[in-house]
Design an enzyme around this catalytic site. Structure first.
Site, short mmCIF file in Angstrom:
data_model
loop_
_atom_site.label_atom_id
_atom_site.label_comp_id
_atom_site.label_asym_id
_atom_site.label_seq_id
_atom_site.Cartn_x
_atom_site.Cartn_y
_atom_site.Cartn_z
N GLY A 126 1.17 -1.07 -0.11
CA GLY A 126 0.14 -0.06 0.29
C GLY A 126 0.90 1.32 -0.16
O GLY A 126 -0.18 2.10 0.17
N CYS A 127 1.98 0.99 -0.24
CA CYS A 127 3.08 2.08 -0.02
C CYS A 127 3.04 3.25 -1.38
O CYS A 127 2.84 2.61 -2.44
CB CYS A 127 4.65 1.80 0.05
SG CYS A 127 5.97 3.09 -0.32
N GLY A 128 2.17 4.18 -1.47
CA GLY A 128 2.27 5.54 -2.19
C GLY A 128 3.33 6.08 -2.57
O GLY A 128 3.76 6.86 -2.96
N HIS A 176 -2.32 0.75 -6.35
CA HIS A 176 -1.00 1.58 -7.56
C HIS A 176 0.19 0.89 -8.50
O HIS A 176 0.03 0.69 -9.29
CB HIS A 176 -0.32 2.77 -6.58
CG HIS A 176 0.30 1.41 -5.55
ND1 HIS A 176 1.63 0.57 -5.87
CD2 HIS A 176 0.51 1.08 -4.33
CE1 HIS A 176 2.03 0.71 -4.47
NE2 HIS A 176 1.46 0.91 -3.69
#
Length: 271
Positions: A107-109, A179
């Site tokens: 979930g790293c943006g 993403h």
């Protein structure tokens, strides 16, 4: 690639056990010209598309044509995958100067950013694009529900889809990371020379900063999300001229930025 995108499990009910599936999530190490860059957690499908999309949206290359051979290697003992991406030496030198060797969570943006300057770089302006009828958004949402086989099997993946101005879905990519799914879609569209000014992207997630940033990076004029955006995402969309729609549902949606592309004209019959 031998590792499937999901694996079997058992669900126990009152009448006994039944088979079910759970989505795979594996480490994927990206190397550029042999040098380690980042490790991302991904669904092990469409990884070459992911490498292309990630390389462009993260600014590692300026154009997908700068990407040469992509060598994909499955590591032993379920350790994931390694991809070596060939890029021009000038791009590799610029990348080395940014010192971006990081571990990216699912979930790293901001998985590629080391400094605030990397995050807050000025947004480019997206093309004017074309008008999209409100009914086309609803048509694309309805069609996307039927084109997510991995999520149908596991219930735990996101999808990113590209739709024509009349709402016909022409490409879908899935991943456990929102993403990642968008990067896979972008990589596919760039590799097939799709006209990203004529259509819109639909994502089954919230419209956070990186979803807007990646759409803007390749000139997509409209982003439709089934969940809410963040305030930062709205500001970025406004600065870039991107139409941002959130809370997209069968009978309603909210336009958060640049509403001029959304038309009230009746939707025609799909061809």
């Amino acid at each position: 690639m031998t590792l499937p995108a999901h694996r079997g499990i058992q669900v126990w009910r009152e009448d006994g056990a039944a088979p079910d599936r759970v989505a795979e999530e594996v480490p994927v190490a990206l190397r550029y010209n042999g040098e380690p860059h980042v490790v991302m957690m991904c669904t092990p499908s469409d990884l070459e598309d992911f490498a292309r999309g990630f390389s462009v949206t993260e600014g590692i290359v300026e154009d997908v044509a700068q990407i040469g051979a992509i060598q994909l290697r499955e590591l032993s003992e379920d350790q994931g995958f390694e991809m070596d991406v060939a890029i021009p030496q000038s791009c590799a030198q610029r990348l080395a100067g940014r010192q971006r060797q990081l571990r990216g969570r699912t979930g790293c943006g901001l998985c590629g950013a080391q400094t605030l300057a990397d995050v807050l770089r000025p947004a480019r302006r997206v093309p004017a694009g074309v008008a999209v009828a409100a009914g086309a958004v609803r048509r694309a949402l309805e069609a996307l529900r039927r084109q997510q086989p991995l999520n149908a099997a596991t219930g735990s993946t996101h999808a990113a889809a590209w739709a024509t101005p009349d709402g016909l879905i022409v490409a879908v990519r899935e991943d456990v990371g929102r993403h990642n799914a968008l990067d896979k879609l972008i990589g596919h569209l760039l590799a097939t020379n799709s006209d990203l000014a004529r259509g819109f992207v639909v994502v089954t997630s919230r419209a956070s900063y990186e979803m807007v940033a990646k759409s803007v990076a390749v000139g997509m004029p409209m982003l439709v999300a089934i969940s809410a955006p963040t305030a930062y995402a709205v500001r970025l969309a406004e600065d870039a001229g991107l139409t941002l729609i959130g809370f997209a549902r069968a009978h309603r949606h909210v336009v958060y930025a640049c509403p001029g592309r959304v038309s009230s004209a009746p939707l025609g019959t799909p061809g």
